[in-house]
Scaffold this active site. Structure first.
Site, PDB file in Angstrom:
ATOM      1  N   MET A 255       0.903  -1.144  -0.068  1.00 61.30           N
ATOM      2  CA  MET A 255      -0.071  -0.074   0.048  1.00 61.30           C
ATOM      3  C   MET A 255       0.959   1.275   0.068  1.00 61.30           C
ATOM      4  O   MET A 255       1.680   1.521   0.849  1.00 61.30           O
ATOM      5  CB  MET A 255      -0.766   0.003   1.093  1.00 61.30           C
ATOM      6  CG  MET A 255      -1.912   0.975   1.132  1.00 61.30           C
ATOM      7  SD  MET A 255      -3.047   0.897   2.646  1.00 61.30           S
ATOM      8  CE  MET A 255      -3.757  -0.704   2.515  1.00 61.30           C
ATOM      9  N   CYS A 261       3.064   5.803  -6.821  1.00 63.17           N
ATOM     10  CA  CYS A 261       1.917   5.965  -6.036  1.00 63.17           C
ATOM     11  C   CYS A 261       2.102   6.947  -4.922  1.00 63.17           C
ATOM     12  O   CYS A 261       3.289   6.854  -4.087  1.00 63.17           O
ATOM     13  CB  CYS A 261       1.666   4.364  -5.226  1.00 63.17           C
ATOM     14  SG  CYS A 261       0.239   4.366  -4.090  1.00 63.17           S
ATOM     15  N   GLY A 295       4.369  -3.805  -5.388  1.00 62.65           N
ATOM     16  CA  GLY A 295       4.899  -2.634  -5.045  1.00 62.65           C
ATOM     17  C   GLY A 295       6.296  -2.671  -4.858  1.00 62.65           C
ATOM     18  O   GLY A 295       7.031  -3.595  -3.839  1.00 62.65           O
ATOM     19  N   ARG A 357     -11.477   2.249  -7.885  1.00 65.63           N
ATOM     20  CA  ARG A 357     -10.545   1.752  -7.133  1.00 65.63           C
ATOM     21  C   ARG A 357     -10.294   2.503  -5.948  1.00 65.63           C
ATOM     22  O   ARG A 357      -9.872   1.829  -4.819  1.00 65.63           O
ATOM     23  CB  ARG A 357      -9.325   1.552  -8.036  1.00 65.63           C
ATOM     24  CG  ARG A 357      -8.287   0.602  -7.312  1.00 65.63           C
ATOM     25  CD  ARG A 357      -7.036   0.562  -8.235  1.00 65.63           C
ATOM     26  NE  ARG A 357      -6.175  -0.631  -7.967  1.00 65.63           N
ATOM     27  CZ  ARG A 357      -5.018  -0.242  -7.195  1.00 65.63           C
ATOM     28  NH1 ARG A 357      -4.958   1.043  -6.580  1.00 65.63           N
ATOM     29  NH2 ARG A 357      -4.020  -1.299  -6.651  1.00 65.63           N
TER      30      ARG A 357
END
Length: 442
Positions: A255, A261, A295, A357
């Protein structure tokens, strides 16, 4: 991600033993068509032959050459694959023509050597050699274009490093997955994907521990019990346990750790990727469910760390963005050949449909959790992945383990331990104290 995986990337990944997941920032029809294309693909043939109409101008081919780096196309009556083949245009047909608005029907080669639908790659090579041609269209009984073989493609195939075993389903077709959301309308999308032959779906959410995802997971298990479902994203053992107990077949972990991101910066949520993988893997391994590190993967060393910390696979975005198979056209910035790469939380991606999303599809104010940028041309993943795999094998050799199960046993028995490194240690572990150097990974 819509700048990483569509049909061409999914085909390439399956051919080298991986698996591509088609993004869902598109219509249901487009996503289903991509899955069908992968499942129907025959190794050795062009994934997406470029076709044009006979009325299209030569300048259209000039644009293709600029963005795709090739200048030969098939001409069909519909301008698309499946149309009746009328001819082929190559650089030899157009190199010395000054009027670039001349229609293709005036310059195309109409006497084309073809092969019947179902021709094998080996037979196609023999026909190309015998006729000394560069392209071999495959047509059905109605002279409709169904596939294309090229001399260049077969030559490049021979120059690739050893590819390993491809990822195949029980029918010998390439494996392919697809991402989907958790809204009511996504139930129809999933049904269409299952009909198309998709092998697994990812329930795509920046925060997977939600009532939306649990509800969609229950729906899939009830209506499509044979479909593997990967849930996420999660970063804690508590989140993982809840999804696994609800029926998740796999989990995505991460995350805010991706290169594009900004979730950790904007929303103050997330976790260090190594910590997240380790903590989620501890719970998931007890419950017999594999996890994917999603990620932060920038090189083979990161893959080794993810697998050693408990992951069974890694998901790569930026590592494969900019490759030949990634969606989008090449262009130049300051003399560097690049492709666009963006996070699904960027405003640009949200404008195309990815806001669901991030639960922003019902909001008037859109908050970006990602950025858009460019990455340099990296060549083909079919050349990159074999070297990455070999580097990981050497990493495991240095760890003293032969495979992932051994690494897992070493981790949980205490035989293999992790250690935090200071900034100085990290600097020392890289290239240093040289005036100049040329760093080539392979």
């Amino acid at each position: 991600m819509d700048t990483v995986t569509e049909a061409e990337m999914a085909v390439a990944m399956a051919l080298v033993g991986g698996m591509g997941f088609i993004h869902y920032n598109c219509t249901v029809a487009d996503q289903v068509a991509a899955v069908v294309k992968v499942k129907a693909h025959q190794p050795g043939f062009v994934v997406t032959p470029v076709c044009m109409k006979p009325s299209d101008p030569i300048s259209a081919i000039d644009n293709i050459k600029l963005t795709k780096n090739f200048s030969s196309i098939c001409v069909t009556d519909t301008g698309a694959l499946g149309g009746k083949l009328l001819g082929i245009v190559t650089s030899r047909d157009i190199d010395f023509i000054d009027d670039r608005q001349m229609p293709l029907e005036d310059v195309m080669t109409k006497d084309v050597v073809t092969a019947p639908e179902g021709t094998t790659p080996k037979a196609a090579v023999d026909i190309l050699k015998r006729n000394k041609k560069g392209r071999l269209p495959l047509v059905n009984a109605n002279d409709e274009l169904v596939n294309l073989a090229t001399r260049t493609g077969f030559v490049e195939e021979r120059q690739l490093p050893p590819q390993g075993a491809p990822s195949l389903d029980s029918k010998g077709r390439l494996l392919v997955g697809a991402a989907t959301g958790t809204r009511e309308g996504d139930k129809e999308r999933i049904a269409r994907l299952v009909e198309a032959g998709v092998d697994a779906v990812i329930l795509d959410s920046s925060q997977g521990d939600s009532t939306y995802q649990l509800g969609m997971l229950r729906h899939i298990k009830q209506h499509h019990p044979g479909l593997d479902v990967i849930c996420g994203n999660v970063v804690t053992g508590t989140q993982a346990r809840r999804l696994i107990e609800a029926g998740a077949d796999g989990l995505r972990v991460g995350m805010g750790s991706g290169s594009i991101c900004t979730t950790q910066e904007v929303c103050a949520v997330g976790r260090g990727q190594a910590t997240a993988v380790y903590q989620v893997a501890r719970i998931a391994s007890q419950l017999g469910v594999p996890i994917t590190a999603d990620g932060g993967i920038q090189n083979s060393g990161h893959i080794c760390k993810a697998l050693a910390l408990g992951a069974s696979a890694v998901m790569c975005g930026s590592l494969f963005a900019g490759t030949t198979e990634a969606p989008g056209n090449y262009f130049y910035i300051h003399g560097q050949r690049v492709k666009k790469y963006r996070g699904m939380g960027s405003l640009e991606a949200m404008a195309k449909g990815s806001e669901a999303r991030y639960l922003s599809d019902t909001q008037n104010l859109k908050i970006a959790q990602g950025v858009s940028g460019t990455v340099k041309d990296k060549g083909s993943v079919r050349r990159t992945v074999p070297y990455l795999a070999q580097a990981v094998k050497q990493g495991f050799q240095d760890l003293g383990v032969q495979d992932i199960p051994q690494a897992r046993n070493a981790l949980y028995s205490g035989a293999m331990r992790m250690e935090c490194r200071t900034g100085a240690a990290q600097h020392e572990g890289g290239v240093h104290d040289l005036l100049t150097f040329d760093k080539k990974p392979w």
